[in-house]
Design a protein around this motif. Structure first.
Motif, PDB file in Angstrom:
ATOM      1  N   GLY A   9       0.823  -1.199   0.000  1.00 55.51           N
ATOM      2  CA  GLY A   9       0.000   0.000   0.000  1.00 55.51           C
ATOM      3  C   GLY A   9       0.857   1.248   0.000  1.00 55.51           C
ATOM      4  O   GLY A   9       2.084   1.183   0.004  1.00 55.51           O
ATOM      5  N   ARG A  10       0.187   2.380   0.003  1.00 57.00           N
ATOM      6  CA  ARG A  10       0.864   3.670  -0.080  1.00 57.00           C
ATOM      7  C   ARG A  10       0.486   4.534   1.116  1.00 57.00           C
ATOM      8  O   ARG A  10      -0.520   4.299   1.770  1.00 57.00           O
ATOM      9  N   LEU A  11       1.291   5.548   1.312  1.00 53.63           N
ATOM     10  CA  LEU A  11       0.981   6.604   2.267  1.00 53.63           C
ATOM     11  C   LEU A  11       1.527   7.881   1.642  1.00 53.63           C
ATOM     12  O   LEU A  11       2.711   7.944   1.292  1.00 53.63           O
ATOM     13  N   ASP A  12       0.677   8.866   1.459  1.00 51.19           N
ATOM     14  CA  ASP A  12       1.068  10.089   0.761  1.00 51.19           C
ATOM     15  C   ASP A  12       2.289  10.736   1.395  1.00 51.19           C
ATOM     16  O   ASP A  12       2.530  10.612   2.593  1.00 51.19           O
ATOM     17  N   ARG A  13       3.011  11.479   0.584  1.00 45.66           N
ATOM     18  CA  ARG A  13       4.218  12.175   1.034  1.00 45.66           C
ATOM     19  C   ARG A  13       3.936  13.099   2.219  1.00 45.66           C
ATOM     20  O   ARG A  13       4.745  13.219   3.127  1.00 45.66           O
ATOM     21  N   ASP A  14       2.764  13.741   2.219  1.00 45.75           N
ATOM     22  CA  ASP A  14       2.444  14.678   3.295  1.00 45.75           C
ATOM     23  C   ASP A  14       1.681  14.027   4.447  1.00 45.75           C
ATOM     24  O   ASP A  14       1.134  14.717   5.306  1.00 45.75           O
ATOM     25  N   SER A  15       1.672  12.694   4.477  1.00 47.69           N
ATOM     26  CA  SER A  15       1.081  11.958   5.597  1.00 47.69           C
ATOM     27  C   SER A  15       2.197  11.235   6.346  1.00 47.69           C
ATOM     28  O   SER A  15       3.275  11.005   5.806  1.00 47.69           O
ATOM     29  N   GLU A  16       1.901  10.881   7.584  1.00 50.33           N
ATOM     30  CA  GLU A  16       2.896  10.234   8.433  1.00 50.33           C
ATOM     31  C   GLU A  16       2.329   8.927   8.974  1.00 50.33           C
ATOM     32  O   GLU A  16       1.148   8.674   8.872  1.00 50.33           O
ATOM     33  N   GLY A  17       3.203   8.154   9.595  1.00 50.30           N
ATOM     34  CA  GLY A  17       2.733   7.001  10.339  1.00 50.30           C
ATOM     35  C   GLY A  17       3.029   5.674   9.693  1.00 50.30           C
ATOM     36  O   GLY A  17       3.957   5.529   8.899  1.00 50.30           O
ATOM     37  N   LEU A  18       2.202   4.692  10.038  1.00 48.18           N
ATOM     38  CA  LEU A  18       2.477   3.295   9.733  1.00 48.18           C
ATOM     39  C   LEU A  18       2.434   2.973   8.250  1.00 48.18           C
ATOM     40  O   LEU A  18       1.445   3.207   7.569  1.00 48.18           O
ATOM     41  N   THR A  26      -8.106  18.694   6.394  1.00 45.46           N
ATOM     42  CA  THR A  26      -7.095  17.996   7.192  1.00 45.46           C
ATOM     43  C   THR A  26      -5.831  18.832   7.280  1.00 45.46           C
ATOM     44  O   THR A  26      -5.311  19.300   6.273  1.00 45.46           O
ATOM     45  N   LEU A  27      -5.327  18.974   8.506  1.00 42.73           N
ATOM     46  CA  LEU A  27      -4.069  19.666   8.746  1.00 42.73           C
ATOM     47  C   LEU A  27      -2.918  18.676   8.920  1.00 42.73           C
ATOM     48  O   LEU A  27      -1.808  18.918   8.475  1.00 42.73           O
ATOM     49  N   ARG A  28      -3.189  17.585   9.623  1.00 37.97           N
ATOM     50  CA  ARG A  28      -2.171  16.550   9.872  1.00 37.97           C
ATOM     51  C   ARG A  28      -2.848  15.195   9.816  1.00 37.97           C
ATOM     52  O   ARG A  28      -3.942  15.015  10.360  1.00 37.97           O
ATOM     53  N   LEU A  29      -2.186  14.249   9.161  1.00 37.65           N
ATOM     54  CA  LEU A  29      -2.748  12.912   8.990  1.00 37.65           C
ATOM     55  C   LEU A  29      -1.691  11.884   9.382  1.00 37.65           C
ATOM     56  O   LEU A  29      -0.623  11.831   8.774  1.00 37.65           O
ATOM     57  N   VAL A  30      -2.016  11.085  10.400  1.00 42.44           N
ATOM     58  CA  VAL A  30      -1.100  10.052  10.897  1.00 42.44           C
ATOM     59  C   VAL A  30      -1.820   8.712  10.832  1.00 42.44           C
ATOM     60  O   VAL A  30      -2.831   8.519  11.513  1.00 42.44           O
ATOM     61  N   ARG A  31      -1.293   7.784  10.012  1.00 43.39           N
ATOM     62  CA  ARG A  31      -1.884   6.438  10.010  1.00 43.39           C
ATOM     63  C   ARG A  31      -1.349   5.724  11.243  1.00 43.39           C
ATOM     64  O   ARG A  31      -0.156   5.530  11.395  1.00 43.39           O
ATOM     65  N   TRP A  32      -2.286   5.350  12.124  1.00 45.60           N
ATOM     66  CA  TRP A  32      -1.923   4.752  13.398  1.00 45.60           C
ATOM     67  C   TRP A  32      -1.863   3.232  13.318  1.00 45.60           C
ATOM     68  O   TRP A  32      -1.007   2.606  13.943  1.00 45.60           O
ATOM     69  N   SER A  33      -2.787   2.638  12.563  1.00 46.58           N
ATOM     70  CA  SER A  33      -2.784   1.176  12.492  1.00 46.58           C
ATOM     71  C   SER A  33      -3.342   0.683  11.163  1.00 46.58           C
ATOM     72  O   SER A  33      -4.108   1.377  10.496  1.00 46.58           O
ATOM     73  N   VAL A  34      -2.938  -0.519  10.830  1.00 45.07           N
ATOM     74  CA  VAL A  34      -3.472  -1.263   9.690  1.00 45.07           C
ATOM     75  C   VAL A  34      -3.764  -2.656  10.229  1.00 45.07           C
ATOM     76  O   VAL A  34      -2.845  -3.343  10.689  1.00 45.07           O
ATOM     77  N   GLY A  35      -5.037  -3.042  10.211  1.00 43.95           N
ATOM     78  CA  GLY A  35      -5.400  -4.325  10.809  1.00 43.95           C
ATOM     79  C   GLY A  35      -4.969  -4.353  12.263  1.00 43.95           C
ATOM     80  O   GLY A  35      -5.231  -3.421  13.014  1.00 43.95           O
ATOM     81  N   GLU A  36      -4.252  -5.370  12.649  1.00 45.36           N
ATOM     82  CA  GLU A  36      -3.803  -5.518  14.036  1.00 45.36           C
ATOM     83  C   GLU A  36      -2.457  -4.849  14.311  1.00 45.36           C
ATOM     84  O   GLU A  36      -2.005  -4.790  15.440  1.00 45.36           O
ATOM     85  N   TRP A  37      -1.797  -4.330  13.261  1.00 44.78           N
ATOM     86  CA  TRP A  37      -0.471  -3.738  13.434  1.00 44.78           C
ATOM     87  C   TRP A  37      -0.582  -2.247  13.693  1.00 44.78           C
ATOM     88  O   TRP A  37      -1.389  -1.553  13.084  1.00 44.78           O
ATOM     89  N   THR A  38       0.277  -1.746  14.575  1.00 47.29           N
ATOM     90  CA  THR A  38       0.226  -0.342  14.965  1.00 47.29           C
ATOM     91  C   THR A  38       1.623   0.267  14.965  1.00 47.29           C
ATOM     92  O   THR A  38       2.627  -0.444  15.086  1.00 47.29           O
ATOM     93  N   VAL A  39       1.659   1.572  14.883  1.00 46.12           N
ATOM     94  CA  VAL A  39       2.915   2.319  14.905  1.00 46.12           C
ATOM     95  C   VAL A  39       3.312   2.697  16.339  1.00 46.12           C
ATOM     96  O   VAL A  39       4.379   3.266  16.545  1.00 46.12           O
ATOM     97  N   ALA A  40       2.485   2.354  17.311  1.00 45.05           N
ATOM     98  CA  ALA A  40       2.771   2.692  18.714  1.00 45.05           C
ATOM     99  C   ALA A  40       4.161   2.186  19.104  1.00 45.05           C
ATOM    100  O   ALA A  40       4.503   1.032  18.863  1.00 45.05           O
ATOM    101  N   GLY A  41       4.940   3.083  19.681  1.00 44.08           N
ATOM    102  CA  GLY A  41       6.265   2.727  20.161  1.00 44.08           C
ATOM    103  C   GLY A  41       7.367   2.740  19.120  1.00 44.08           C
ATOM    104  O   GLY A  41       8.518   2.450  19.430  1.00 44.08           O
ATOM    105  N   ILE A  42       7.047   3.082  17.877  1.00 45.69           N
ATOM    106  CA  ILE A  42       8.050   3.148  16.816  1.00 45.69           C
ATOM    107  C   ILE A  42       8.297   4.616  16.479  1.00 45.69           C
ATOM    108  O   ILE A  42       7.380   5.335  16.096  1.00 45.69           O
ATOM    109  N   ALA A  43       9.526   5.067  16.637  1.00 47.60           N
ATOM    110  CA  ALA A  43       9.874   6.468  16.396  1.00 47.60           C
ATOM    111  C   ALA A  43       9.805   6.781  14.900  1.00 47.60           C
ATOM    112  O   ALA A  43      10.007   5.893  14.064  1.00 47.60           O
TER     113      ALA A  43
END
Length: 186
Positions: free
Chosen positions: A42-51, A156-173
């Motif tokens: 999958g993709r995540l736009d250049r101006d988006s952050e996260g998982l 939208t000012l800021r977009l952070v993908r936090w999780s996909v399915g059961e996987w999350t970005v929690a704890g990953i810098a």
């Protein structure tokens, strides 16, 4: 043995390993990931952050990225404005975009999350409030969450993908990743 990489993509980074044809130098995954044989699911736009998920198994990659599997993707979304129940309900019911109606989304207002600082920071306006939402979608159209919030009058000012399915970005810098071997559930 399947490898799945959970990467916290920083703002401004392309979700690909090379940037061919651009007159300016842009950051790519290759600056952060030296693991051979993994590819973005999958993709995540250049101006988006996260998982972002990357893997070396085509079946798992399709299961994650293909909209027919309706894998939930949860975003933390900072929007301009003060969302009221009518706007939130429109998002929950599905929004008409130029490429058709979206599926219903799970949407809730939340307090500002404790996230890493973004570089560059979000522009703050004295007279215009901002708010945070969680939005979970089960499809993956181009810039879908941004287009959905704009369609209900909440840019939208800021977009952070936090999780996909059961996987999350929690704890990953930001800029770091976690490598899983033989991920559960697949």
């Amino acid at each position: 043995m399947t490898r799945l990489l959970l990467f916290n993509k920083p703002f401004g980074v392309l979700s690909q390993f090379t940037d061919r044809g651009s007159p300016t130098v842009r950051s790519t995954l290759s600056e952060f990931i030296a693991v051979k044989g993994v590819y973005p699911a999958g993709r995540l736009d250049r101006d988006s952050e996260g998982l972002m998920l990357l893997c070396d198994d085509g079946r798992l990659q399709a299961r994650i990225a293909d909209p027919r599997f309706k894998m939930p993707k949860t975003y933390l979304v900072q929007v301009e404005g003060d969302p009221q129940e009518p706007e939130l309900e429109r998002l929950r019911q599905g929004v008409r975009l130029n490429d058709g109606m979206t599926l219903p989304a799970d949407v809730a207002r939340i307090d500002a999350p404790d996230l890493w600082l973004r570089d560059p920071p979000i522009r703050q306006r004295k007279l215009i409030p901002d708010s945070w939402l969680t939005i979970t979608i089960r499809e993956g159209r181009n810039r879908q969450v941004r287009r959905m919030t704009a369609a209900v009058g909440l840019p939208t000012l800021r977009l952070v993908r936090w999780s996909v399915g059961e996987w999350t970005v929690a704890g990953i810098a930001p800029g770091a990743f976690e490598l899983l071997s033989n991920p559960p559930g697949f």
